[in-house]
Enzyme design. Structure first.
Site, PDB file in Angstrom:
ATOM      1  N   LYS A 100       0.817  -1.220   0.000  1.00 50.56           N
ATOM      2  CA  LYS A 100       0.000   0.000   0.000  1.00 50.56           C
ATOM      3  C   LYS A 100       0.847   1.265   0.000  1.00 50.56           C
ATOM      4  CE  LYS A 100      -4.371  -1.721   1.814  1.00 50.56           C
ATOM      5  NZ  LYS A 100      -5.402  -1.627   2.864  1.00 50.56           N
ATOM      6  N   ARG A 144      -3.600  -9.945   5.451  1.00 49.83           N
ATOM      7  CA  ARG A 144      -4.136 -10.017   4.079  1.00 49.83           C
ATOM      8  C   ARG A 144      -3.031  -9.558   3.141  1.00 49.83           C
ATOM      9  NH1 ARG A 144      -6.734  -6.578   0.437  1.00 49.83           N
ATOM     10  NH2 ARG A 144      -8.396  -7.550  -0.812  1.00 49.83           N
TER      11      ARG A 144
END
Length: 272
Positions: A219, A253
């Site tokens: 991210k 995740r």
């Protein structure tokens, strides 16, 4: 040992966290290597994923929602392909009860709801009735505009309060406490400093009553901290994931299952 109660079985790992491998049945997810199908899922299973997280509606910053018909059209072929070869738990990343119902009918096991049961009034009853685990995530606004408002007076307090309220809602709707997982929503309407605060304090969310899922893989926060492009953020992601686990996260995740598993094995070997 970390365990999770599904509808009809319990999954567990001797590692410090369960690994969710990401498969995006989308044309626009921010990490192109996560865009895939049944073969992508089977590769992640071979690499050691405990759960496959399957989504068909990108929630990257700036993305737009898709309608339920398109979402189901994208999801079901991949889910059916997984079920031909594996009984691995599959979580469905959706906000819509009709989509989740269609996937449950094909063998899905977990709901991963970025709206924390807010967007569809029928979702909580569906989950309670089928006794599946639910992942409740914090976000601000919708993906197309969420990064335009990233200021908080106290990021941990606000995220913690929201997740407590959504967990309470889930309980009142009949979802069992052992089926609730919380996710602080790294990158969803948050700046780098606040994302780092949530990584450091993730295990304290909801007074540590529920397992915490952390979704950090490649991210923007990793890019901001390292100066690396999406393609070069693997090392930074593994480091951030391990820090999350040390700070209390129980599920990760990730796009890169093999590397994540190796890091957890090293952690387990050193710390026991």
């Amino acid at each position: 040992m970390i365990s999770l109660n599904l509808k009809d079985r319990v999954i567990s790992t001797q590692n410090r966290a369960l690994i969710m491998g990401i498969v995006n049945a989308t044309p626009d997810s921010f990490w192109k290597e996560s865009r895939g199908d049944g073969e992508t899922a089977l590769k992640l299973i071979e690499e050691g994923a405990d759960i496959i997280d399957l989504g068909a509606e990108s929630t990257r910053p700036g993305s737009l929602y898709v309608d339920e018909t398109e979402e189901i059209k994208r999801l079901l072929p991949v889910l059916k392909a997984i079920r031909k070869h594996s009984d691995i738990p599959v979580s469905i990343d959706t906000r819509k009860a009709s989509v989740m119902k269609a996937c449950l009918d094909e063998g899905a096991d977990i709901l991963n709801d970025v709206s924390a049961l807010e967007d569809d009034e029928n979702m909580a009853a569906l989950c309670a009735g089928t006794k599946i685990p639910v992942i409740l995530m914090h976000k601000r606004l919708t993906p197309d505009v969420m990064q335009k408002n990233t200021e908080y007076a106290d990021i941990f307090k606000e995220v913690d309060s929201y997740l407590k309220s959504r967990a309470e809602y889930a309980l009142k709707q009949g979802i069992s406490s052992d089926k609730i997982i919380v996710d602080p929503g790294i990158g969803f309407g948050k700046n780098t400093k606040d994302n780092c605060t949530l990584i450091k304090k993730c295990g304290l969310l909801c007074d540590s009553r529920y397992p915490v899922l952390m979704a950090l893989s490649r991210k923007t926060v990793i890019g901001d901290l390292t100066g690396r492009s999406v393609e070069e953020r693997l090392t930074g992601t593994v480091c951030a994931d391990l820090l999350s686990v040390l700070n209390g996260a129980k599920l990760l995740r990730v796009h890169d299952v093999k590397e994540t598993l190796d890091s957890l094995k090293v952690l387990q070997g050193i710390e026991g």
